[in-house]
Design an enzyme around this catalytic site. Structure first.
Site, PDB file in Angstrom:
ATOM      1  N   TYR A  75     118.932 -62.450  45.108  1.00 13.10           N
ATOM      2  CA  TYR A  75     118.507 -61.697  43.928  1.00 13.10           C
ATOM      3  C   TYR A  75     117.598 -60.535  44.336  1.00 13.10           C
ATOM      4  O   TYR A  75     116.784 -60.654  45.253  1.00 13.10           O
ATOM      5  CB  TYR A  75     117.727 -62.591  42.966  1.00 13.10           C
ATOM      6  CG  TYR A  75     118.511 -63.754  42.412  1.00 13.10           C
ATOM      7  CD1 TYR A  75     119.264 -63.614  41.249  1.00 13.10           C
ATOM      8  CD2 TYR A  75     118.512 -64.989  43.052  1.00 13.10           C
ATOM      9  CE1 TYR A  75     119.987 -64.676  40.738  1.00 13.10           C
ATOM     10  CE2 TYR A  75     119.230 -66.060  42.549  1.00 13.10           C
ATOM     11  CZ  TYR A  75     119.967 -65.899  41.390  1.00 13.10           C
ATOM     12  OH  TYR A  75     120.695 -66.957  40.895  1.00 13.10           O
ATOM     13  N   ARG A 181     112.493 -65.817  36.972  1.00 13.87           N
ATOM     14  CA  ARG A 181     111.392 -65.608  36.025  1.00 13.87           C
ATOM     15  C   ARG A 181     110.193 -66.497  36.372  1.00 13.87           C
ATOM     16  O   ARG A 181     109.038 -66.101  36.205  1.00 13.87           O
ATOM     17  CB  ARG A 181     111.865 -65.876  34.598  1.00 13.87           C
ATOM     18  CG  ARG A 181     112.749 -64.773  34.037  1.00 13.87           C
ATOM     19  CD  ARG A 181     113.201 -65.088  32.622  1.00 13.87           C
ATOM     20  NE  ARG A 181     114.168 -66.179  32.569  1.00 13.87           N
ATOM     21  CZ  ARG A 181     114.232 -67.098  31.605  1.00 13.87           C
ATOM     22  NH1 ARG A 181     113.336 -67.060  30.613  1.00 13.87           N
ATOM     23  NH2 ARG A 181     115.144 -68.041  31.620  1.00 13.87           N
TER      24      ARG A 181
END
Length: 301
Positions: A75, A181
């Site tokens: 990511y 997150r």
């Protein structure tokens, strides 16, 4: 008698470069419609505002979804420092703020806490189930929950850029079940300044890379055409992390009927999960034992 599902018997993987603003389920439905496929599923949900690799399996390839879900993923994301939100991303309400801004060296030093085998608490707004109900549904009703920490393996977490004092760009390679997150939230807490994700892109997932992904515009343009089929990748790519065994003709026939079948020697060791192929096509996945594969999944291709 059960109702027959309409559509084509088509199998394989389509790598979609998902844009922001659409759910993973909506992408799967669009892919199923575009191919007129009977069955489709995806390997690893992306948040609606996230972009990048969404690997969609069609037909028999859906049986290989767990192996992509379990694969390592990379990511690229940007964290907004100085603010915490109730969703741990930019969609939520700001619930805390701070004037503190760590230096680049302080950020690099803190990243070490989030590498290796760690325990991670999912965001309140997540798909984790609490007593059979998704956490995000309870969170929308204003309920605050104590979510249990879950194990996560983070291979790498690196500082890539610092566009300004309020933002930091990071890259992470991790295993199954990671919440970017949560990394942003916990990093902000560790630095004493709060933090949340403002942009997120999945760069690769197992063997699939975003740069090879199909756009939704192209999907719409080629929908229901033979030309679209050329973008479909073999279901065998979903088995890339497992050892491959070559089945004999007799062994392949037995495996297709759900019985143990003879396979030729390979790098697989006794008790390993592996897959068997015959004439270049996947036949089954199962456990390798003394020259035979004992199937757990059989492919009807």
């Amino acid at each position: 008698m059960g109702r027959r599902r309409k559509g084509r018997d088509i199998s394989g993987w389509l790598v979609v470069d998902k844009p922001a603003g659409i759910t993973s389920t909506s992408v799967v439905n669009k892919v199923r419609w575009a191919f007129d496929a009977k069955k489709a599923g995806h390997a690893g949900t992306l948040d609606p505002d996230a972009t990048g690799v969404l690997a969609v399996a069609l037909g028999e390839a859906t049986k290989t979804v767990p192996y992509i879900t379990d694969a390592m993923k990379a990511y690229s994301f940007i964290v907004r420092l100085g603010q915490a939100t109730n969703t741990d991303d930019a969609e939520g309400e700001v619930i805390a703020d701070s004037d503190a801004r760590p230096t680049d060296d302080e950020i690099r030093a803190a990243l070490g806490q989030f590498t290796g085998d760690i325990m991670q608490v999912p965001p309140q707004f997540s798909a984790v189930k609490i007593d059979g109900e998704r956490a995000y549904k309870r969170a929308r009703d204003g309920e605050e929950m104590e979510l249990a920490a879950r194990p996560l393996f983070v291979e790498e977490l690196n500082l890539v850029a610092r566009p300004d004092a309020d933002h930091v760009e990071l890259e992470m390679i991790c295993g199954k079940g990671g919440y970017v997150r949560s990394i942003a939230r916990d990093l902000g807490a560790a630095l004493g300044c709060h933090g949340h994700v403002v942009s997120l892109r999945r760069v690769w997932s197992g063997p699939f890379e975003a740069e090879d992904g199909v756009s939704l515009d192209l999907l719409d343009e080629l929908a229901k055409s033979e030309e679209l089929d050329q973008y479909l990748r073999p279901l065998e790519e979903g088995l890339a992390d497992l050892p491959e065994l070559r089945a004999t003709a007799e062994g392949a026939a037995k495996l297709r009927n759900g019985n143990p079948g003879m396979v030729l020697t390979s790098d697989a060791e006794y008790g390993d999960e592996a897959w068997a192929s015959h004439d270049g096509r996947a036949v089954a996945v199962g456990i390798y034992r003394a020259g035979e594969l004992h199937p757990s999944r059989v492919f009807n291709t």
